[in-house]
Design an enzyme around this catalytic site. Structure first.
Site, PDB file in Angstrom:
ATOM      1  N   GLY A 322      40.737  44.205  35.252  1.00 28.25           N
ATOM      2  CA  GLY A 322      40.849  43.002  36.167  1.00 28.25           C
ATOM      3  C   GLY A 322      40.351  42.187  34.993  1.00 28.25           C
ATOM      4  N   CYS A 391      20.158  23.540  44.807  1.00 30.79           N
ATOM      5  CA  CYS A 391      18.694  23.476  45.304  1.00 30.79           C
ATOM      6  C   CYS A 391      18.274  24.992  45.223  1.00 30.79           C
ATOM      7  CB  CYS A 391      18.502  22.997  46.560  1.00 30.79           C
ATOM      8  SG  CYS A 391      18.900  21.277  46.477  1.00 30.79           S
ATOM      9  N   GLU A 392      18.178  25.475  43.829  1.00 29.86           N
ATOM     10  CA  GLU A 392      17.843  26.843  43.738  1.00 29.86           C
ATOM     11  C   GLU A 392      17.475  26.869  42.108  1.00 29.86           C
ATOM     12  OE1 GLU A 392      17.566  30.267  45.121  1.00 29.86           O
ATOM     13  OE2 GLU A 392      17.176  30.655  43.014  1.00 29.86           O
TER      14      GLU A 392
HETATM   15  C1  LIG Z   1      36.389  46.383  40.061  1.00 33.64           C
HETATM   16  C2  LIG Z   1      37.258  47.557  39.681  1.00 33.64           C
HETATM   17  C3  LIG Z   1      38.159  47.260  38.875  1.00 33.64           C
HETATM   18  C4  LIG Z   1      38.375  46.238  37.819  1.00 33.64           C
HETATM   19  O1  LIG Z   1      37.280  46.122  37.092  1.00 33.64           O
HETATM   20  P1  LIG Z   1      37.192  45.353  35.848  1.00 33.64           P
HETATM   21  O2  LIG Z   1      35.816  45.401  35.340  1.00 33.64           O
HETATM   22  O3  LIG Z   1      37.498  43.789  36.293  1.00 33.64           O
HETATM   23  O4  LIG Z   1      38.134  45.922  34.796  1.00 33.64           O
HETATM   24  C5  LIG Z   1      39.239  48.333  38.642  1.00 33.64           C
HETATM   25  N1  LIG Z   1      39.265  49.569  39.690  1.00 33.64           N
HETATM   26  C6  LIG Z   1      38.161  49.583  40.686  1.00 33.64           C
HETATM   27  C7  LIG Z   1      38.590  50.852  41.448  1.00 33.64           C
HETATM   28  C8  LIG Z   1      37.481  48.599  40.772  1.00 33.64           C
HETATM   29  O5  LIG Z   1      36.507  48.570  41.680  1.00 33.64           O
END
Ligand SMILES: *Cc1c(COP(=O)(O)O)cnc(C)c1O
Length: 463
Positions: A322, A391-392
């Site tokens: 991701g 505000c933190e």
């Molecule tokens: C969060 C997650 C990802 C992606 O993680 P990245 O660090 O963004 O690459 C992939 N697979 C699962 C099951 C996740 O929970």
């Protein structure tokens, strides 16, 4: 066994001397290509441009704070991942990092698959035309309604995360007269973060079914016995922002071992393994991420070797990056508001956003870089902390960084590598209006997620 590639200690130890920071090593006007998206450069006037458009124009047209996403970089990264893994593997983009209809279309066009982990993400994916068979559905507590929707839509796989869910998905699939393709998420006892991993991690977490005490083998037994389920493989996800491949090595070995046990017990060789996501990116110049082809080669070598040793056919591998796809493709543009020099400490630079558009610094102590981008400067570097307008007091965007000492209100500064987990984790704290995401490509900029308005806030508040 535990390893650490880098000794523990403050990341900025090299600039920290007896409570004072000496000057940074690099010229503050130079934009490190590692942390900025691919089309970012400075124009003749010294202003940052992305996709050929200068930030002053972007700020004028779209306002600040705003996320600017380099579309050609996003697409190039998708292609690099799918080419690196080739036709015998599958790349699933983890939608939770950042998802919008435009992103779904880009993924579809570039041949990637998509992970979703909620009904909301699933509906975005389907609405933007991602074929259901290219969607994987994750989550440790999917609701019955979400499972129904996923099964009806015909998602390519549901990743089962608990014993209750095995039964639930089987029943729902049977009711719909289908055999749902599923994987079982196992916790392999490996925990990996950035520069270190622990091979003997406790299974003390909410995700997955533990390998260690035979739970995973029992889950496989049950899944294989239910008519509504077509068990296609085993899934493992070990952490986030990982640079060291050693954690994947151990997790792959343990997953392959489970496949061998399944073959011995049931006489079936499951055709797929999913090694999850978690691959690291450069947030600062000190981070050295691997290229997708290096990661693909390392993972496929590990799996091939382990399968040969276990006399198994090599399963089809999938991965779920991701952050590694979207993270580097965007930066957040802010306008400098107030500036407070604290004698002997540091200078606090306040921007027009903050923890509502980037919670990662407050939440995880994440490190970011920052640069003056509306102009260059020959002034001395000053140590700053970039803070938001909330505000933190924990409302910090960049904890320690250098900016030129002539920084002034009205200057534009940008924080790179904010494509992942910033807009997707954004909040309305203090009734902040969540910033837009603007895609920039070949001299054109267009809003893909618009800025919230006060009307949006009031619409939900029904009085
Ligand atoms: C969060 C997650 C990802 C992606 O993680 P990245 O660090 O963004 O690459 C992939 N697979 C699962 C099951 C996740 O929970």
């Amino acid at each position: 066994m535990s390893r650490s590639a880098h000794p523990a200690g403050p990341r900025h130890a090299d600039v920290l001397t007896e409570g004072h920071y000496s000057a940074p090593a690099a010229d503050l006007n130079v934009l490190d290509g590692k942390v900025w998206s691919r089309t970012v450069t400075r124009d003749a006037d010294g202003a940052l441009t992305v996709g050929g458009i200068a930030v002053a124009r972007l700020a004028e047209e779209f306002g600040t704070p705003a996320y600017f996403l380099d579309e050609s970089d996003f697409r190039a990264r998708c292609r690099a991942w799918s080419e690196a893994f080739g036709p015998d593997a599958d790349v699933f983009y983890a939608g939770k990092a950042f998802l919008s209809r435009a992103v779904v279309r880009w993924l579809k066009e570039e041949g990637l698959n998509l992970d979703v982990c909620s009904g909301g993400e699933l509906s975005t994916a389907l609405d933007a035309g991602m074929p259901a068979e290219r969607i994987a559905f994750h989550g440790n507590n999917k609701t019955v309604a979400e499972i129904e929707r996923a099964v009806e839509a015909g998602v390519g796989r549901i990743v089962l995360d608990s014993f209750q869910e095995i039964v639930r998905v089987a029943h729902i699939a049977q009711r719909h007269g289908v055999r749902q393709r599923v994987q079982i998420r196992v916790t392999v006892g490996v925990e990996a973060h950035t520069h270190e991993f622990i091979a003997t991690a406790h299974e003390d977490q909410k995700f997955g079914i533990a390998l260690a005490d035979g739970q995973a083998a029992e889950a496989v037994r049950r899944a294989l016995s239910l008519d509504g389920l077509d068990l296609i493989g085993v899934h493992s996800h070990i952490g986030s922002q990982i640079f060291d491949m050693a954690g994947f090595e151990v997790s792959a070995r343990r997953v392959v071992q489970l496949l061998a046990e399944i073959r011995d017990e049931h006489g079936v060789e499951l055709p797929e393994i999913d090694l999850g996501g978690g691959l690291g990116i450069a947030y600062t110049s000190e981070d050295d991420p691997r290229e997708p082809h290096e990661i693909a080669k390392a993972l496929s070598d590990i799996v091939t070797r382990e399968c040969e040793a276990a006399k198994l056919r090599t399963p089809r591998i999938s991965v779920e990056p991701g952050r590694a796809i979207v993270g580097p493709t965007a930066f957040t543009l802010y306008e400098v508001g107030t500036i407070k020099p604290l004698e002997g400490l540091r200078t606090y630079v306040s921007v027009d956003g903050g923890m509502s558009d980037n919670i990662r610094t407050a939440l995880y102590d994440a490190e970011y870089s920052v640069a003056l981008v509306s102009r260059t400067s020959d002034a001395e570097p000053m140590l700053v902390r970039v803070v938001g307008k909330h505000c933190e007091s924990g409302d910090i965007v960049v904890k320690d960084a250098f900016l030129p000492a002539d920084l002034a209100p009205g200057d534009l500064i940008a924080v790179p590598a904010t494509g992942a987990y910033c807009r997707s984790m954004a909040s309305n704290y203090n009734h902040a209006l969540r910033p837009p995401v603007v895609a920039v490509r070949d001299g054109e900029a267009r809003v893909i997620v618009r800025r919230e308005t006060e009307e949006d806030l009031l619409r939900l508040d029904v009085g």
